[in-house]
Design a protein around this motif. Structure first.
Motif, PDB file in Angstrom:
ATOM      1  N   ALA A 144      69.541  30.371  30.290  1.00 41.47           N
ATOM      2  CA  ALA A 144      68.509  30.888  29.388  1.00 41.47           C
ATOM      3  C   ALA A 144      67.683  31.969  30.074  1.00 41.47           C
ATOM      4  N   ILE A 145      67.283  31.711  31.322  1.00 41.59           N
ATOM      5  CA  ILE A 145      66.497  32.701  32.062  1.00 41.59           C
ATOM      6  C   ILE A 145      67.279  34.007  32.188  1.00 41.59           C
ATOM      7  N   ASP A 146      68.576  33.897  32.463  1.00 41.48           N
ATOM      8  CA  ASP A 146      69.385  35.108  32.615  1.00 41.48           C
ATOM      9  C   ASP A 146      69.493  35.878  31.301  1.00 41.48           C
ATOM     10  N   TYR A 147      69.616  35.167  30.170  1.00 43.14           N
ATOM     11  CA  TYR A 147      69.662  35.856  28.878  1.00 43.14           C
ATOM     12  C   TYR A 147      68.336  36.581  28.602  1.00 43.14           C
ATOM     13  N   TYR A 148      67.225  35.916  28.852  1.00 44.22           N
ATOM     14  CA  TYR A 148      65.927  36.574  28.663  1.00 44.22           C
ATOM     15  C   TYR A 148      65.809  37.793  29.583  1.00 44.22           C
ATOM     16  N   ARG A 149      66.314  37.626  30.808  1.00 47.76           N
ATOM     17  CA  ARG A 149      66.264  38.723  31.782  1.00 47.76           C
ATOM     18  C   ARG A 149      67.087  39.915  31.273  1.00 47.76           C
ATOM     19  N   GLN A 150      68.269  39.634  30.723  1.00 50.06           N
ATOM     20  CA  GLN A 150      69.103  40.708  30.167  1.00 50.06           C
ATOM     21  C   GLN A 150      68.380  41.418  29.031  1.00 50.06           C
ATOM     22  N   ALA A 151      67.701  40.655  28.193  1.00 47.10           N
ATOM     23  CA  ALA A 151      66.948  41.248  27.084  1.00 47.10           C
ATOM     24  C   ALA A 151      65.885  42.204  27.620  1.00 47.10           C
ATOM     25  N   LEU A 152      65.197  41.807  28.680  1.00 49.31           N
ATOM     26  CA  LEU A 152      64.124  42.631  29.236  1.00 49.31           C
ATOM     27  C   LEU A 152      64.662  43.866  29.946  1.00 49.31           C
ATOM     28  N   LEU A 153      65.823  43.752  30.563  1.00 49.38           N
ATOM     29  CA  LEU A 153      66.413  44.919  31.207  1.00 49.38           C
ATOM     30  C   LEU A 153      66.823  45.964  30.170  1.00 49.38           C
ATOM     31  N   ILE A 154      67.207  45.494  28.974  1.00 46.14           N
ATOM     32  CA  ILE A 154      67.537  46.423  27.880  1.00 46.14           C
ATOM     33  C   ILE A 154      66.272  46.979  27.256  1.00 46.14           C
ATOM     34  N   GLN A 155      65.295  46.088  27.025  1.00 47.04           N
ATOM     35  CA  GLN A 155      64.055  46.491  26.354  1.00 47.04           C
ATOM     36  C   GLN A 155      62.876  45.831  27.068  1.00 47.04           C
ATOM     37  N   PRO A 156      62.303  46.497  28.056  1.00 44.39           N
ATOM     38  CA  PRO A 156      61.260  45.861  28.890  1.00 44.39           C
ATOM     39  C   PRO A 156      60.046  45.375  28.123  1.00 44.39           C
ATOM     40  N   ASP A 157      59.742  45.986  26.981  1.00 45.10           N
ATOM     41  CA  ASP A 157      58.551  45.566  26.235  1.00 45.10           C
ATOM     42  C   ASP A 157      58.889  44.673  25.045  1.00 45.10           C
ATOM     43  N   ARG A 185      57.477  29.865  34.171  1.00 41.83           N
ATOM     44  CA  ARG A 185      56.337  29.051  34.612  1.00 41.83           C
ATOM     45  C   ARG A 185      56.672  27.561  34.543  1.00 41.83           C
ATOM     46  N   LYS A 186      57.427  27.186  33.524  1.00 43.85           N
ATOM     47  CA  LYS A 186      57.783  25.773  33.362  1.00 43.85           C
ATOM     48  C   LYS A 186      58.783  25.321  34.424  1.00 43.85           C
ATOM     49  N   SER A 187      59.712  26.198  34.794  1.00 47.01           N
ATOM     50  CA  SER A 187      60.770  25.814  35.731  1.00 47.01           C
ATOM     51  C   SER A 187      60.477  26.228  37.174  1.00 47.01           C
ATOM     52  N   ASP A 188      59.382  26.996  37.365  1.00 39.04           N
ATOM     53  CA  ASP A 188      58.941  27.393  38.703  1.00 39.04           C
ATOM     54  C   ASP A 188      59.960  28.287  39.410  1.00 39.04           C
ATOM     55  N   ASN A 189      60.680  29.127  38.638  1.00 39.19           N
ATOM     56  CA  ASN A 189      61.609  30.097  39.224  1.00 39.19           C
ATOM     57  C   ASN A 189      60.899  31.440  39.404  1.00 39.19           C
ATOM     58  N   LEU A 190      59.841  31.440  40.193  1.00 39.98           N
ATOM     59  CA  LEU A 190      59.003  32.631  40.301  1.00 39.98           C
ATOM     60  C   LEU A 190      59.705  33.767  41.037  1.00 39.98           C
ATOM     61  N   ASP A 191      60.653  33.432  41.932  1.00 43.69           N
ATOM     62  CA  ASP A 191      61.374  34.496  42.636  1.00 43.69           C
ATOM     63  C   ASP A 191      62.208  35.319  41.665  1.00 43.69           C
ATOM     64  N   VAL A 192      62.808  34.652  40.666  1.00 46.96           N
ATOM     65  CA  VAL A 192      63.582  35.366  39.648  1.00 46.96           C
ATOM     66  C   VAL A 192      62.676  36.295  38.849  1.00 46.96           C
ATOM     67  N   ALA A 193      61.482  35.809  38.542  1.00 49.83           N
ATOM     68  CA  ALA A 193      60.529  36.620  37.787  1.00 49.83           C
ATOM     69  C   ALA A 193      60.142  37.867  38.574  1.00 49.83           C
ATOM     70  N   GLN A 194      59.855  37.704  39.853  1.00 53.10           N
ATOM     71  CA  GLN A 194      59.432  38.846  40.666  1.00 53.10           C
ATOM     72  C   GLN A 194      60.560  39.866  40.763  1.00 53.10           C
ATOM     73  N   THR A 230      62.981  40.326  38.598  1.00 45.26           N
ATOM     74  CA  THR A 230      63.165  40.929  37.274  1.00 45.26           C
ATOM     75  C   THR A 230      62.129  42.016  37.030  1.00 45.26           C
ATOM     76  N   PHE A 231      60.861  41.714  37.277  1.00 45.89           N
ATOM     77  CA  PHE A 231      59.816  42.701  37.030  1.00 45.89           C
ATOM     78  C   PHE A 231      59.954  43.907  37.957  1.00 45.89           C
ATOM     79  N   ALA A 232      60.493  43.686  39.158  1.00 50.65           N
ATOM     80  CA  ALA A 232      60.721  44.808  40.065  1.00 50.65           C
ATOM     81  C   ALA A 232      61.805  45.733  39.526  1.00 50.65           C
TER      82      ALA A 232
END
Length: 430
Positions: A236-249, A262-271, A273-275
């Motif tokens: 699920a995180i990877d699908y959301y990440r793909q969506a954001l890479l296509i459309q960041p906003d 935040r629920k799964s505490d995968n903060l490294d993936v978030a950082q 992705t945003f980078a």
């Protein structure tokens, strides 16, 4: 044959001859009635079209109620006036009169079952009315028949997670479509099965939609939500990440990604992705990036992200709210107070703003002001257990023990267990 016999025969013969043969015209009654009926029909149609043109003018001026009134007159004159029925259905939808819009769509399909765009609009409306099985039947009907080309304007289906973990549907207009209807039908079938909690079928239809529209952030977002319900958190995180890479906003993908991280505490993936997103980012991207940094206890970096966002969107109440929360964590209470107040100035219905500002006033020992903010927050969200708990603490500090116990007991009843310990200490003698 005698003269009298010949005369008698002649009269009989003349009596049975058509009058036209004798040079006399047939009675004109039948012809006149036909002409009158034709003229009356033309007159009704002309009047109906005049009403229709008037309705179009009203619609252009956003006078939807007036447009519907004249469309009612047009349809009363001409019951099979398809253009008028369709316009009225659209206006009913814009006024959120969905049941009335559905009736008009059904009338149109009764007149012409082959109206592809109308069936598609009806199916979407059934979905929005939570009539998922009926919507699925219409969507599948469309897939089983030749869709041809469409120039309809319709809505894209989207799902997002709420703070409580539930999901909600949002629809955004995407304008005129020529070839994407099949992918959007699969997308809506996925959404329908998602609502029916048949998550495997939902994934199947979302994947079919994605096979036709591979760079569609909305479909990636919906796949993420279905995967999340199946317990596949990393997928699920990877699908959301793909969506954001296509459309960041992409607002829903940002919210879903942020919530799940935040629920799964995968903060490294978030950082990471945003980078990878665009360097400056939109204000929405910067808001969620700041929230991720805050979650990782990187409060100064979070404030820097919020500052960037506010340079782009200085009227964004959420950015002020979240920056205030980071200032609060750094014990910079006056700055937090200023941000919470600004957030509430921009959005007076921001319940979290009153709760957070009340907390600052409590820490500053301004109990009366804190009480007012907590009570305002409860007017907006009466069942927030944390607010009842905090209000109980304020009453306790003000030595209003009866009111404190009532507020704390309400917090426990709403599921906030820590309140029970204080109840045991201060309410046993009440």
């Amino acid at each position: 044959m005698s003269y009298y016999m010949i005369l008698l025969f002649s009269w009989v013969f003349i009596g049975i001859m058509p009058l036209a043969v004798l040079g006399q015209e047939a009675p004109p009654d039948t012809l006149i009635e036909s002409e009158v009926a034709t003229l009356a029909e033309r007159s009704r149609m002309a009047q109906a079209r005049a009403y229709y043109r008037q309705a179009e003018r009203y619609e252009r001026n956003d006078a939807f109620a007036e447009a519907i009134v004249v469309l009612n007159q047009a349809i009363a004159l001409k019951h099979d006036f398809k253009e008028a029925l369709r316009l009225r259905a659209r206006l009913h939808q814009r006024k959120a009169s969905f049941t009335k819009a559905l009736t008009d769509y059904q009338s149109l399909l009764f007149l012409d079952p082959a109206l592809v765009e109308i069936r598609f609009e009806k199916a979407q409306l059934l979905y929005r009315l939570n009539r998922y099985e009926a919507a699925i039947a219409d969507f599948k009907f469309l897939l089983e028949h030749d869709l041809g080309e469409t120039t309809t304007v319709y809505f894209r289906g989207n799902t997002q997670a709420n703070v409580d973990g539930n999901t909600s549907f949002s629809a955004t207009s995407i304008g005129t479509i020529q070839s994407g209807m099949k992918a959007d039908i699969w997308n809506f079938l996925g959404l329908s099965y998602l609502a029916l909690e048949d998550y495997k079928k939902a994934v199947l239809y979302f994947e079919l939609a994605l096979s036709h529209q591979q760079e569609d952030a909305t479909i990636y977002n919906n796949l993420g939500l279905a995967s999340e319900h199946l317990g596949d958190t990393l997928v699920a995180i990877d699908y959301y990440r793909q969506a954001l890479l296509i459309q960041p906003d992409h607002a829903d993908a940002l919210q879903n990604f942020s919530f799940l991280i935040r629920k799964s505490d995968n903060l490294d993936v978030a950082q990471t992705t945003f980078a990878q997103l665009n360097e400056e980012g939109s204000s929405a991207t910067l808001l969620h990036q700041g929230m991720m940094l805050h979650q990782a206890d990187q409060f100064q970096q979070a404030i820097a992200a919020y500052n960037k966002g506010l340079r782009q969107s200085p009227q964004d109440a959420d950015l002020y709210l979240q920056r205030g929360f980071s200032y609060e964590k750094l014990h910079q209470f006056q700055r937090a107070l200023t941000d919470y107040t600004q957030a509430l100035t921009l959005n007076p219905t921001l319940e979290k703003g009153y709760l957070n500002r009340g907390n600052i006033y409590y820490k500053l020992k301004k109990f009366d002001t804190a009480e007012r903010d907590y009570l305002t927050a409860l007017q907006l969200t009466p069942d927030n257990s944390k607010t009842h708990y905090n209000l109980g603490l304020v009453y306790h500090r003000k030595k209003q023990i009866v009111e404190a116990c009532q507020a704390l007991e309400r917090a426990v009843a709403l599921g906030y267990k820590p309140a029970q310990e204080i109840i045991n200490k201060i309410c046993s003698s009440q």
